[in-house]
Design a protein around this motif. Structure first.
Motif, short mmCIF file in Angstrom:
data_model
loop_
_atom_site.label_atom_id
_atom_site.label_comp_id
_atom_site.label_asym_id
_atom_site.label_seq_id
_atom_site.Cartn_x
_atom_site.Cartn_y
_atom_site.Cartn_z
N LEU A 343 -29.52 11.65 -60.67
CA LEU A 343 -29.26 11.65 -62.10
C LEU A 343 -28.56 12.95 -62.55
N ILE A 344 -29.00 14.09 -62.06
CA ILE A 344 -28.41 15.37 -62.46
C ILE A 344 -26.98 15.50 -61.95
N GLY A 345 -26.74 15.05 -60.73
CA GLY A 345 -25.39 15.07 -60.18
C GLY A 345 -24.79 16.45 -60.11
N PRO A 346 -23.54 16.63 -60.54
CA PRO A 346 -22.86 17.92 -60.41
C PRO A 346 -23.19 18.92 -61.51
N HIS A 347 -24.10 18.55 -62.41
CA HIS A 347 -24.36 19.40 -63.58
C HIS A 347 -25.39 20.50 -63.29
N ARG A 348 -25.24 21.61 -63.96
CA ARG A 348 -26.19 22.72 -63.84
C ARG A 348 -27.32 22.49 -64.85
N ILE A 349 -28.32 21.74 -64.43
CA ILE A 349 -29.45 21.41 -65.30
C ILE A 349 -30.74 21.78 -64.58
N ARG A 350 -31.59 22.54 -65.25
CA ARG A 350 -32.83 22.99 -64.64
C ARG A 350 -34.07 22.32 -65.23
N ARG A 400 -17.48 19.03 -69.23
CA ARG A 400 -17.83 19.02 -67.80
C ARG A 400 -17.54 20.38 -67.17
N ARG A 401 -16.41 20.97 -67.53
CA ARG A 401 -16.13 22.32 -67.00
C ARG A 401 -17.25 23.28 -67.32
N ARG A 402 -17.85 23.15 -68.48
CA ARG A 402 -18.91 24.08 -68.89
C ARG A 402 -20.24 23.80 -68.21
N ASN A 403 -20.34 22.67 -67.52
CA ASN A 403 -21.63 22.30 -66.94
C ASN A 403 -21.60 22.03 -65.44
N TYR A 404 -20.41 21.90 -64.84
CA TYR A 404 -20.33 21.59 -63.41
C TYR A 404 -20.60 22.84 -62.58
N LEU A 405 -21.28 22.65 -61.46
CA LEU A 405 -21.51 23.71 -60.49
C LEU A 405 -20.21 24.04 -59.74
N THR A 406 -20.09 25.28 -59.31
CA THR A 406 -18.91 25.72 -58.56
C THR A 406 -19.31 26.02 -57.12
N ALA A 407 -18.31 26.30 -56.30
CA ALA A 407 -18.56 26.66 -54.91
C ALA A 407 -19.47 27.88 -54.81
N ALA A 408 -19.34 28.80 -55.77
CA ALA A 408 -20.15 30.02 -55.74
C ALA A 408 -21.63 29.73 -55.98
#
Length: 780
Positions: A343-350, A400-408
């Motif tokens: 459900l969370i997928g690529p998003h930065r959600i805690r 999405r840019r503001r919430n997607y995880l990056t390689a870092a």
């Protein structure tokens, strides 16, 4: 150096025989004295069986036997069940799980239209079907639970009386503190989204042929299955035989998609009939049977809430999920928990809380189908993200840019377990990078600039985005055997079944590189339980990682044996021996080169002397895969909507994906394209519709629409390689990925196209009728 095949765009080796019409499918298996089976299936969604009269059917010419539950009672063991939570998952989540036994033949009650009541075996399929029509059943129709949500209400008809409820799986899972996240949010968006019931539609239906050999008490069955070893295990229980007495062969498969990975009544009934009658028996599924009796899929409702700051940063996620499992809980927690885990997928959600209720109804049982809970999760999440963006006045790409995880950010620990019970930690990837790559390939900015001008001319085009992270290649292992013949040619056998993924090519590429032989020296056998003793099968995007890693391991063992034998033959140190392109030599001494066959032949004892080494150039490996790898992708769809007819036309489709190290780019693109095509079906066309009495209204391809070639747009693929550290190939699974995001991306694109009308898409399929209804509602 010899030719390196891994990563090369090698044409599929299996295609020529298919193009010549020389594939061998289960219906191509013919045996002397072959009989044919046909089945009487329940016409009722819920009914008691008061009496069955078979005399008229048995009296017809050509009929050998008619079987009911009573006739085969000693063989009527419960069908296989899957999906019990592994220890690590059970320790973390308090699951409430109920299951009920299903037998191959109904004993006293039918619980869905299509459930098998009796079997006829005759000298032809036509005569068997004629006899089925002569069987008389006294039915007592019973109340039906047909609606997923209504079946949870007090007083609803029960599918299984002893449960006292229709709730098959229930649990709550939370990470962080979602209530606190909602409390500090500037904006909270809540919506309900529905994914319809639909199913895999392989070109070839299911089928089985069984041969009982009374001389040695062995059974051989050819089955159009993705899981030969699972079928073998089920038959061992049903027939009371050791697995060594049962050989299951999966011949060429005309598609599987998860539909052929379940345990079915026919898998048992055909072998039972062959054993009882002492003659070979065949059954081939027709399309009507497939629609009503092969596993259905999807069918979820999400009541989802996103809490965010005013600039679009998502703080928390809350979801209540309902799933319709059909009449039996065959797959346990697999579909419900797969949905939650993705459900969370690529998003930065805690912070997240999910409440899940999976219910039984009087419909065909559900099973995993290409994506297995992921398309439903992604549809709910990506639709919610687009709704949030619209309410906040943000572009869907920007939120999405503001919430997607990056390689870092990776590896990224979601602080929850995966379905295998191990920690859910994304291994490698760059989800924001994939977003940027997909948007660039799709010409996103240019599309936005042109969109307003087109709308002014009455042309309604939209663009939609969807991203996912997928746990692929679930373990715990796959078996593979690698062995050489006298000429130095290679046979690779594995428990993985090729149902169109190109195993005969990609596995040969892996083995040829590992052994240093030409590609055309390698033959691949899959799905034959006699060729490898232990195996799992093909599902969950697992074959490249699990079987591929075992092939590497087994081939390395064989190569070590070859090197030792060659060292003895060439009087060199093992470290100085090179094997390339089927030739063996001492490094730095090209004149020493001999064919690989010479090394093998020199290892075979003669009357004159022993061999230079033991000639056991064979090894079997079961590479342990404790947890999954995480593939990912971003899909972008462009559509045009005709507001007069409601028709949605796909203009362009872009996929930027990461499946780790690519073994064969041609096969990868084919897998992506095929998955997208099935995803388009779920987005725009396909739906299993039932009425209130549990009758299937879309029981043929005249009623159940599937996408045609003309419905598909050009599909562009961008390959992003982030190797996984979790296997020796660096690979990740791919088979399901193409099907995960299309419903969300296309629905987002349609809503974007219709933004001037204020339409909100909350359900699939986004058919022309549904679009017109939404437009009409807004106009009124």
């Amino acid at each position: 150096m010899g030719v390196r095949y891994f990563g090369a765009a090698v044409p599929r080796r299996e295609d020529p025989r298919f193009l010549r019409g020389e594939g061998r499918f289960v219906d191509d298996v013919t045996l002397p004295g072959l009989l044919h089976a046909a089945f009487l299936r329940s016409p009722h969604a819920h009914a008691a069986i008061r009496a069955i009269r078979t005399a008229a059917a048995a009296a017809l010419p050509g009929v050998v036997r008619v079987f009911t539950f009573a006739d085969l009672a000693p063989w009527m063991k419960p069908l296989p069940l899957f999906g019990a939570p592994p220890p690590g998952l059970a320790a973390a989540i308090d699951f409430e799980v109920r299951t009920a036994p299903q037998h191959a033949l109904c004993r006293d009650r039918a619980r869905y239209v299509g459930e098998i009541v009796a079997m006829v075996v005759a000298d032809s399929r036509a005569r068997a079907e004629d006899a089925v029509a002569r069987i008389e059943v006294d039915w007592e129709p019973l109340p039906v639970a047909a609606d997923m949500l209504e079946s949870t209400a007090a007083g609803a008809p029960l599918v299984h009386d002893d449960w006292g409820t229709n709730l098959a799986v229930a649990f709550t899972h939370a990470i962080g503190d979602v209530d606190a996240a909602v409390a500090r949010a500037d904006h909270v968006m809540t919506e309900t989204f529905r994914t319809q019931r639909y199913a895999g539609m392989p070109l070839e239906g299911r089928g089985a042929v069984a041969l009982w050999d009374r001389r040695d008490g062995t059974l051989t069955t050819w089955n159009s299955t993705q899981v030969s070893h699972f079928v073998q295990q089920g038959l061992a229980v049903t027939l009371g035989l050791p697995p060594s007495k049962i050989r299951v062969i999966a011949p060429d498969l005309g598609g599987g998609f998860g539909t052929k990975a379940s345990g079915y009544a026919e898998d048992a009934l055909v072998p039972i009939a062959a054993r009882v009658l002492g003659r070979p028996v065949k059954w081939i599924e027709d399309r009507r049977e497939h629609m009503m009796a092969a596993a259905h899929a999807r069918h979820q409702t999400h009541r989802i809430t996103l809490a965010a700051t005013r600039d679009g940063v998502i703080l928390g996620l809350r979801d209540h999920i309902w799933l319709d499992l059909g009449a039996y809980n065959v797959w346990g927690i697999v579909l419900p928990y797969n949905t939650v885990a993705h459900l969370i997928g690529p998003h930065r959600i805690r912070d997240m809380r999910v409440d899940v209720q999976a219910v039984v109804t009087h419909k065909t049982p559900n099973a995993p189908y290409r994506g297995a809970g992921r398309p439903e999760a992604v549809f709910a999440m990506d639709r919610a993200v687009d709704c949030l963006a619209r309410e906040l006045g943000l572009d869907p790409a920007e939120i999405r840019r503001r919430n997607y995880l990056t390689a870092a950010d990776l590896p990224w620990d979601l602080r929850m377990p995966y379905r295998d019970g191990n920690p859910l930690v994304y291994d490698t990837g760059d989800f924001r990078g994939a977003l940027d790559a997909a948007l660039a390939a799709a010409g996103y900015e240019a599309f936005r600039r042109e969109q307003a001008d087109l709308r002014a001319r009455g042309i309604h085009r939209g663009i939609g985005i969807s991203g996912y992270v997928e746990g692929t290649a679930i373990g715990p292992f796959e078996g593979a055997t690698v062995k050489l013949d006298l000429a130095g040619h290679v046979v690779v056998a594995t428990g993985a079944v090729n149902s169109g993924q190109g195993h005969e090519t990609s596995f040969a590429q892996i083995a040829a590189d590992a052994l240093g032989v030409p590609l055309d020296w390698v033959a691949v056998i899959g799905g034959d339980t006699a060729a490898v003793p232990f195996g799992v099968g093909t599902f969950a995007s697992r074959s490249a990682v699990t079987a591929g890693s075992s092939i590497v391991e087994a081939a390395a063992s064989v190569r070590d044996k070859l090197v030792r034998a060659a060292a003895a033959l060439l009087e060199a140190a093992p470290g100085d021996v090179a094997i390339e392109d089927g030739q063996v030599s001492v490094r730095g001494a090209p004149a020493s080169s001999v064919p690989l066959a010479r090394v093998i032949q020199a290892s075979i004892p003669t009357f004159a002397k022993p061999g230079v080494a033991s000639p056991d150039f064979e090894a079997t490996a079961y590479h342990h895969v404790p947890t999954v790898t995480y593939a990912s992708a971003v899909h972008v769809a462009q559509v045009e909507v005709d507001t007069a007819t409601g028709r949605v036309k796909l203009l362009r489709y872009v996929v930027a994906h990461d499946c780790g190290k690519v073994i064969n780019p041609l096969i990868v693109e084919g897998q992506v394209h095929g998955g997208v095509a099935q995803g388009v079906g779920g987005a725009l066309f396909e739906e299993m519709v039932y009425d209130g009495q549990g009758q299937l209204l879309t029981g043929s391809l005249m009623d159940y629409a599937v996408p045609a070639a003309g419905d598909l747009p050009p599909i562009e693929t961008v390959h992003l390689e982030f190797p996984s550290p979790r296997n020796p190939l660096g690979a990740k699974g791919l088979g399901e990925g193409g099907a995960i995001s299309p419903p969300a991306a296309i629905a987002n694109a349609v809503e974007d196209a219709l933004a001037p009308f204020g339409v909100r898409i909350t359900a699939t399929p986004v058919s022309a009728a549904r679009v017109l209804a939404l437009l009409d509602a807004r106009r009124r």
